[in-house]
Design a protein around this motif. Structure first.
Motif, mmCIF file in Angstrom:
data_model
loop_
_atom_site.group_PDB
_atom_site.id
_atom_site.type_symbol
_atom_site.label_atom_id
_atom_site.label_comp_id
_atom_site.label_asym_id
_atom_site.label_seq_id
_atom_site.Cartn_x
_atom_site.Cartn_y
_atom_site.Cartn_z
ATOM 1 N N ALA A 1 2.399 1.755 -3.602
ATOM 2 C CA ALA A 1 1.503 1.915 -4.548
ATOM 3 C C ALA A 1 1.420 3.725 -4.467
ATOM 4 C CB ALA A 1 0.292 1.157 -4.221
ATOM 5 N N LYS B 1 0.747 -1.254 0.061
ATOM 6 C CA LYS B 1 0.124 -0.068 -0.089
ATOM 7 C C LYS B 1 0.994 1.268 0.045
ATOM 8 C CE LYS B 1 -4.309 -1.820 2.202
ATOM 9 N NZ LYS B 1 -5.130 -1.222 1.258
ATOM 10 N N ASN C 1 -4.167 5.868 -6.258
ATOM 11 C CA ASN C 1 -4.103 4.919 -5.032
ATOM 12 C C ASN C 1 -4.615 5.508 -3.866
ATOM 13 O OD1 ASN C 1 -3.013 2.479 -6.582
ATOM 14 N ND2 ASN C 1 -1.254 4.034 -6.947
#
Length: 618
Positions: free
Chosen positions: A545, A542, A553
């Motif tokens: 990204a 995460k 994102n």
């Protein structure tokens, strides 16, 4: 004309009503033309013919909605077994029940509805209800490969007077020019409930008026169905208010309490298949109407000022001694006791509600004693210091939201003082009591319990120096995701303030104050992750990204702004530790604003990944 919160709210409710039900007689779009059959356009507000076949009357979408309700909100768990499908039918009637005085002999009724005429060249396939799964087009969509064909709306308004027979016999009247709509009227006598604070007068009757779609059966859901159906009933003598005594003598304390608190609140109408709206003018109600989208104005609760009691957080935080602090708060239980004594003078006139009132006033007396005991406990040096620092932290957090002197509301301060002994005194019997802080939305419940949480955290650090004072000490649980995120930001601001205070006060230990977020992998990562992981749900994936593309994102945690200064998080705000490691063990979050207190070498005190969170043991 400038917009206010009231006009914006009115516009939103009007648009919602137009979207779900459709236009009414006074709407500018009353003569609208729809590019699709109205049964596909509107979700409610219509009456199908009572004799229509099951395929027309049954709501085939209801089973899908039922399945959606059963699985909504489920996270990190397997979906439950599908239950049996329920069968629901569209209504063919709506009605209003009212109380009429003995002198009433007639009702003036206004019926409104909309009729949609299909295109002149429409076939049965055009007007029939579409097959399941055939979604309607967007409302502004244009389909150039087919000609524009519209369903034209016609508004209908009919007024009639219904006589109320003295023998209470039912009345059934056709509505002129409606093609089969009928008004049904049913009466029955009402027995006065002597338990009520305001019992109904002798001779009062219950009158129910129904609008029934008795048109001939049709295989087409749009033909024969009336849309935007409405009913308005006028009585010149005025309707009799109906008290609600359902909870007055029940076994449920909440029901009895509600019956006492709302003993002077009456209703004028009850809806059948629809909600109602009573039009009250000068204390009397002469007209009631149906409402497909009900609404109610809730009066705002405005906190009062209690003379002689210091509510300023910064003043309380600056008190020089326990005696000074106690003097600033001493009048709070005194004023509460005086209010209780005033309430006791009115108990005798409450009839069947008298015992409930006495019980509640006894509880209030015990609460007052606990508040006074909390003030006396401030003589303890550790409790005194913890209370002062909690006020300092709450004031600092409040200053970040608004630049004005932060003050407690009276009930907030009373709630904190009421619970001081239960928090500070081991073995105290009050620890077995669960406190319910019941107050309207926006009234200040969050600050009340955050103030108590701040006191708990500080007192624990002072009494247990070193690592023994760290670890999980307060757990907050929420049932709504949006509420969780709102409360997280506010609670984090309080923890940030505590952390700034800790850095300047060695009594608060060396381990930072922190707040953890544990809400499931859809919102926060469960695992830190490592190089070679194929999962997109780890903290490592995460963060990478988000750093690659902040717009495409989401942030690794469900906070987009710094809870201390409000600056937007950037990719550089999230750092995996150890830096450049293929197997990170922690996620550090820092503000992107260089002027913020929590940037660079002082990260925000947020733990948002499950693995490092589990290392913070209770």
């Amino acid at each position: 004309m400038s917009s206010t919160s009231t006009t914006i709210r009115d516009d939103l409710t009007r648009l919602l009503r137009l979207d779900l039900v459709g236009p009414g007689p006074d709407d500018p779009t009353a003569a609208e033309a729809l590019p699709e059959p109205p049964s596909r356009w509107y979700l409610t507000g219509f009456l199908v013919p009572s004799g229509a076949p099951q395929a027309v009357r049954e709501d085939e979408d209801d089973a899908d909605l039922d399945a959606l309700e059963k699985t909504a909100g489920i996270e990190d768990a397997a979906a439950p077994d599908a239950g049996a499908k329920r069968r629901a039918f569209f209504p063919s009637s709506l009605g209003i029940s009212m109380l009429a005085p003995a002198a009433a002999n007639s009702l003036d009724i206004t019926v409104t509805w909309g009729e949609y005429l299909p295109p002149p060249d429409a076939t049965a396939a055009d007007t029939d209800h579409p097959p399941e799964g055939d979604d309607p087009p967007e409302r502004d969509a244009v389909q150039p490969d087919r000609p524009l064909r519209t369903w034209q709306r016609a508004q209908h308004v009919e007024r009639l007077r219904i006589e109320l027979p003295a023998n209470l016999s039912p009345v059934r009247r056709p509505i002129p020019g409606s093609g089969g709509l009928q008004i049904w009227c049913v009466q029955r006598r009402v027995v006065a409930d002597l338990r009520a604070t305001h019992p109904v007068p002798a001779g009062t009757r219950s009158v129910s008026v129904f609008l029934v779609n008795a048109r001939p059966a049709t295989k087409d859901r749009d033909n024969g169905t009336v849309f935007q159906a409405g009913l308005r009933v006028h009585l010149a003598q005025g309707f009799v208010p109906r008290p609600d005594m359902r909870g007055a003598e029940g076994d449920d304390l909440d029901e009895r309490t509600a019956a006492l608190q709302y003993r002077d609140v009456c209703e004028y109408a009850v809806g059948h298949n629809v909600a109602t709206h009573a039009i009250v003018e000068d204390g009397a109600c002469r007209e009631v109407e149906t409402a497909w989208v009900p609404q109610y104005d809730v009066a705002r609760v405005v906190p009062g000022v209690l003379e002689g009691v210091e509510l300023d957080m910064e003043t309380l935080a600056a008190a020089e001694s326990p005696a000074v602090l106690q003097g600033l708060l001493a009048d709070l239980p005194v004023a509460y006791r005086a209010w209780i004594e005033v309430q006791q003078t009115s108990v005798a006139g409450l009839g069947s509600l008298q015992d409930t009132a006495k019980s509640l006033l006894q509880d209030a007396g015990r609460a007052c004693d606990r508040i006074a005991a909390g003030i006396r406990l401030l003589a303890d040096p550790e409790v005194f210091e913890a209370f002062r620092l909690a006020n300092r932290a709450m004031a600092m957090a409040a200053r970040k939201r608004r630049d004005e002197a932060p003050q407690w509301r009276v009930f907030q301060l009373a709630f904190v003082l009421l619970n001081l002994r239960g928090i500070a005194v081991e073995g105290e019997a009050e620890r077995n009591t669960v406190e319910l802080l019941f107050f309207p939305t926006g009234g200040g419940k969050t600050e009340a319990y955050l103030g108590l949480a701040a006191f708990t955290l500080v007192l624990r650090r002072m009494r247990h120096p070193g690592i023994g004072g760290a670890g999980v000490s307060v757990i907050m649980r929420y049932t709504l995701r949006l509420l969780t995120l709102d409360q997280l930001a506010r609670a984090t601001a309080m923890v940030c303030a505590l952390e700034l205070l800790r850095e300047k006060d060695e009594r608060l230990g060396t381990w930072p104050f922190e707040i953890g977020l544990w809400v499931g992998m859809a919102a926060t990562p469960n695992r830190m992750g490592k190089k070679g992981d194929l999962s997109d749900d780890t903290a490592r994936s995460k963060v990478h990204a988000f750093q690659r593309d902040e717009k495409a994102n989401p942030a690794p945690i469900p906070l987009e702004d710094c809870p201390w200064c409000g600056a937007r998080f950037k990719g550089s705000s999230f750092v995996l530790l150890p830096v450049n490691s293929d197997v990170p063990t922690d996620l550090r979050i820092a503000c992107s604003n260089p002027k913020c207190d929590f940037t660079r070498n002082r990260p925000l005190p947020i733990v948002a990944v499950d693995e490092p969170l589990y290392r913070r043991l209770p």
